[in-house]
Design a protein around this motif. Sequence first.
Motif, PDB file in Angstrom:
ATOM      1  N   UNK A  67       4.446  -1.305   2.728  1.00  0.00           N
ATOM      2  CA  UNK A  67       3.583  -0.130   2.693  1.00  0.00           C
ATOM      3  C   UNK A  67       2.483  -0.258   3.748  1.00  0.00           C
ATOM      4  N   UNK A  68       2.332   0.763   4.588  1.00  0.00           N
ATOM      5  CA  UNK A  68       1.245   0.773   5.564  1.00  0.00           C
ATOM      6  C   UNK A  68       0.174   1.793   5.188  1.00  0.00           C
ATOM      7  N   UNK A  89       0.826  -3.845   4.202  1.00  0.00           N
ATOM      8  CA  UNK A  89       0.145  -3.687   5.498  1.00  0.00           C
ATOM      9  C   UNK A  89      -0.829  -2.515   5.477  1.00  0.00           C
ATOM     10  N   UNK A  90      -1.477  -2.292   4.336  1.00  0.00           N
ATOM     11  CA  UNK A  90      -2.346  -1.133   4.152  1.00  0.00           C
ATOM     12  C   UNK A  90      -3.651  -1.328   4.924  1.00  0.00           C
ATOM     13  N   UNK A 112      -3.829  -7.503   2.823  1.00  0.00           N
ATOM     14  CA  UNK A 112      -3.493  -6.263   3.510  1.00  0.00           C
ATOM     15  C   UNK A 112      -4.270  -6.244   4.824  1.00  0.00           C
ATOM     16  N   UNK A 113      -4.573  -5.050   5.340  1.00  0.00           N
ATOM     17  CA  UNK A 113      -5.316  -4.946   6.595  1.00  0.00           C
ATOM     18  C   UNK A 113      -6.539  -4.046   6.431  1.00  0.00           C
ATOM     19  N   UNK A 114      -7.113  -4.050   5.254  1.00  0.00           N
ATOM     20  CA  UNK A 114      -8.239  -3.164   4.963  1.00  0.00           C
ATOM     21  C   UNK A 114      -9.476  -3.542   5.765  1.00  0.00           C
ATOM     22  N   UNK A 115     -10.059  -2.550   6.439  1.00  0.00           N
ATOM     23  CA  UNK A 115     -11.298  -2.766   7.185  1.00  0.00           C
ATOM     24  C   UNK A 115     -12.505  -2.211   6.440  1.00  0.00           C
ATOM     25  N   UNK A 116     -12.286  -1.252   5.533  1.00  0.00           N
ATOM     26  CA  UNK A 116     -13.383  -0.733   4.721  1.00  0.00           C
ATOM     27  C   UNK A 116     -12.828  -0.197   3.410  1.00  0.00           C
ATOM     28  N   UNK A 117     -13.714  -0.026   2.455  1.00  0.00           N
ATOM     29  CA  UNK A 117     -13.346   0.478   1.135  1.00  0.00           C
ATOM     30  C   UNK A 117     -13.785   1.928   0.993  1.00  0.00           C
ATOM     31  N   UNK A 118     -13.053   2.707   0.204  1.00  0.00           N
ATOM     32  CA  UNK A 118     -13.502   4.081  -0.046  1.00  0.00           C
ATOM     33  C   UNK A 118     -14.819   4.072  -0.817  1.00  0.00           C
ATOM     34  N   UNK A 132      -9.637  -8.630  -3.325  1.00  0.00           N
ATOM     35  CA  UNK A 132      -9.636  -8.065  -1.967  1.00  0.00           C
ATOM     36  C   UNK A 132      -9.521  -9.152  -0.905  1.00  0.00           C
ATOM     37  N   UNK A 133      -9.081 -10.330  -1.292  1.00  0.00           N
ATOM     38  CA  UNK A 133      -9.007 -11.455  -0.355  1.00  0.00           C
ATOM     39  C   UNK A 133      -8.000 -11.177   0.755  1.00  0.00           C
ATOM     40  N   UNK A 134      -8.199 -11.875   1.871  1.00  0.00           N
ATOM     41  CA  UNK A 134      -7.292 -11.769   3.019  1.00  0.00           C
ATOM     42  C   UNK A 134      -7.175 -10.345   3.544  1.00  0.00           C
TER      43      UNK A 134
END
Length: 827
Positions: A67-68, A89-90, A112-118, A132-134
Motif C-alpha cells: 500500500x502506498x 509504503x504509505x 512506512x514513509x510518513x512525513x507528517x500526521x493528519x 509510528x516507529x520507522x
Amino acid sequence: MPLLNGNQNARKEEDFAGKKLKALPYELLQRGGDAVKVDLQKNRLKQINGISQLKNLTELNLSRNELSDFPVDITELYQLEKLYINQNNIKTIPENVFPSLEKLRFLKLSTNRLEKLPQDINRCLHLNYLNLSNNCLRNLDPLVGLSHLKELYVERNQLAELPELLFLNNSLTLFKANGNPLRKPPQEVCAGGLRDIQSYFAMLEADAPDVCTVKTMFLGSSMAGKSTLCRSLKQGCPVTVAEEDRTVGIEISEVGSEGVRFFFWDFAGQEEYYITHHVFITAQAFVILAINLSSYNMDAQSFKEKVGFWIKNLQLKIPDSVVLLVGTHIDQCTKENEVKEKKKHIEEQVKEMLETHTTNLERRMKNFQEMEDSSLYYDQINQIERLTEYKLKVVDFIPVDCTEQADIDKLHSRIKHEVLNKETFPSIEQTLPRCYCEVENEIQELLKNGDIAEHGIVSQSSLLYELKNRHETLDDDKLKLILQYLHRIGVIMWYKEIPELAGSLFVKPSFLISLFKTIVRHDLVQELNKISPAQLKSENALVIQKKRWISDYKDRASLNNVAIRILVRNELQKNNYGITDEELIEEVVGSKKREGSLLSLLKHFDVCLSTKHNSPLNPKANEFCPQKNWKPSNPIVYEPDACLFPSYLSDNKQVEQKWESDNTEDLNIHVYFLPEIPHGFFHRLVIRTCSLYSPFWIGKDQCVLCCGDKRFLLRERCDEDQFIEIRCKESELETPGEIQKAWGVIREIMKRLNTLTEQWQGLYLTVHSPCKSSDCDQYFQWNDWQEWLEDSGTSKFNVGLEEKQTCPNGHQRRTELLFPRTPDAST
C-alpha cells in the motif's frame, strides 16, 4: 474480542495471510457483514477496494503489503478496534480519516514513509496504542489531546523536539523514542523512559539554556599517536608521549573550548583492548582516526590494518557517526611527496570502501525486490533500506606534525568547524534544566573538596544525602533521574541494572576504567609474573600456583579468581589511588565467598564468564528450560574458581574433540551477517549462551554446549559469506518431541544473538537452513524469523509451509528438520 466456537468462528475470523493476493478475495466480500476479524498480512495488496462492505469488522491486519496510499475506505469501518497497517509504503494520511474511527483502540503504522500526521488524529479519542516507529516524522503535535493513549512508539524518526503537552497525559504508561536526533529532551533523557521525560519537562524552565557537548573518541592502531593528539589538543600545545607512557585501556579527559564541551576518550590500540571498546563507543560521537603515516605502506594489507578495520567497525557500530582522518608522524616521513602520496592513497581507498558498501546494500535490496513474491521479503527489504539511510561521514584527511604548534592549532580549528556544523551534528545543542548542570557541578565540587574519596566510589545513599542538602526542591527520584542522565553521557557511571552495583556510583569514570585495564591488558603475563611471594601469602597461595595461573592463561585463556584479586588489589593500593580501606577493596576485588564489583561489570559486558576447571560432568543432568524452575541433579554447589576470556583462545582442539564430527542430518541453521560479523561478536554470544547452558567447551571460533543429553555447536565462519552456524546432533533427536525441545534451545541462542545484534546499528541478518543432502549448495530461507523469537507460541513464522520441503535441486526433508514447527503452522 471473545473467542467464538465451531463453524461460527470460521466465518467470523477470516485468515488470508500469505496468499499472494493482489485484490480482496471474492469469497470474503460475499460474506460481507459476517467477518469480524480479517488477516490479510503478507500479501501484495496495493489497494483494498470493497473493504467497506465488512461493516462489522473489529480487527483488520493489512501489514506487509504494498500500500502506498492510506485506504480511505477504512473510514466506513465504524466498528473497527484494531488496525495493523505497518510495513507498507504509505507516505501521507488524509484528514477526516480518524474522526470516523470512533472505536479504534489499537493502531500500528510503523515502518512506512510518513512525513507528517493528519491534524485530526487526536479526534480518535479511544486510541490507547499507537506505533509510528520507522517513519520520517518531524513533529508529534497532532497527538496532543489523545487522552486515552497508553503506549506510544516513535523510534527511528526525524524528531528534534517532543511536545511537552503530550506528557501531561496521565494515561500514558509507555513511550519509546530512541533513534531520533533529539535535543529537547536529549536522547540520553529519553533513554530513561516516560518517567525521565515527564520529570525533565517538570524541571525545565522557560529560559533553560542550551548546552553543547561532544564525545570525541580517538581511535587507531597501536602507536598511531592517539595519546599525543589527545594530550596536545587538551594542553593547546605540542605534548610528547613516550612509548612506555602509551595508553593502557582508555583514558578520559574533559576540554572546554569557546562554549563547546569536549569529552576526550583515548582508546588503546592493542587488539587485547578491543573486547572492552563496545562498552564505551557510543552513537552521536565525533571520531578522530589516527593513522601513522611513517609506517603506512600503500598496499591493501596496510590500509586494512590501519584504516579499513576501524572504518568497518564504525559502519557496524555507529554508522551515522562523523570521522576525521588524521595522519600522524609526518615529521618521520623523509621521502619527497611521501605524505601527499599516502594521503591520496588513503582517501581513494576510503572512498572506494564506502561506495562498495552502499553498492552491495543496494544490489541486495534490488535482488529481493525483483523476486517473484517480494512481499515475503518485506522485512529484509526494509532492513537493508534502513542501512542505506545511514551515512558514515568521513571528512577530509588532515596530516599533522604533533611537534608543531601551528599544526595543533590547525587541528583544533578543524575540529571546532566540524562539530559546530548543524548539518553534521544536528543535536549538538541540547536543552537542559539548570538543575542538571548544577548537580553535575556539585558532584565535581564534592570530589574536589574531598567529600567524596579520590577514587570516586560513593554509595548512592550518601551522594543523594549530600545533593539534597544543596537542592531542597529535588527529591530522591528526581536526583536519581539526573544521575542516570549523567551516566548516559559518560560523566559518571552508575550500573543500577546490575544488582551487585546498584548501590554504588563511580563519579570518576577514569578510575573504573583503570580497574578494567588491570585485567584486560596486552601484558597480563608480565603482570602475573610480578606478583610477589608476600602477595601470594596474603591470599594463602603458593608460587607453584602462580605458575599454574600463567600456564592456564596462556593455554586456556582463563584467569584464576585469586590472581584477579591480587592484581586489582595492587592497582588499588598504588600511590595514585592510595586506597587502604579493606572493606572497599573487598567490595571491588571480591573474596573467596563473593564476587567483586569489577568481575560483575566484566561479566555484564560480556568480557568473561565464570568457569571451574575440574567440575564433574553429569551426562544425565536435568534438562534446563528457560523460564522454568530447574533442580540440580547434584546437590553440591561448586563455586567458580576462575574466569574464562574467550577472546584470548587460540584453537578449537577441545571443542572438536567434544563435538566429534558433523552429520548432514543435524539440525543446522546459518545466520548470515551483512556486511560482516563484528569483531568480538561471536565470543560475546558464546558468553551469553554459556551462562545459560552447562557444561560447555569454548574455542577460538567454535563452542559446544549441552542441554540435558543434547549437544549444540556454535561456529563462526568468516569466508566470503560470514555467518554463525548453529547445529544440534542428529543422533540425539530420536522423536518429534526431542526435535521441538532442540528448537527451543536454538530459539534461546538466537534470541541472544538477535539482542546482541541490536548494539550494532549497521548490521543486517538473514537466516538459512542449508539443504541436508551432501554436495547440495541450496538452502531454505527463513522469513519473519524475528517473530518466532518474540513469541514462539503465537507467531506465524512458517505459515503456509507443507509437511515436507523440497530444495531447487529436488531434495526433500520433513519441515521440522529445517524450520521450527509452530502451533499455528501445524494446524
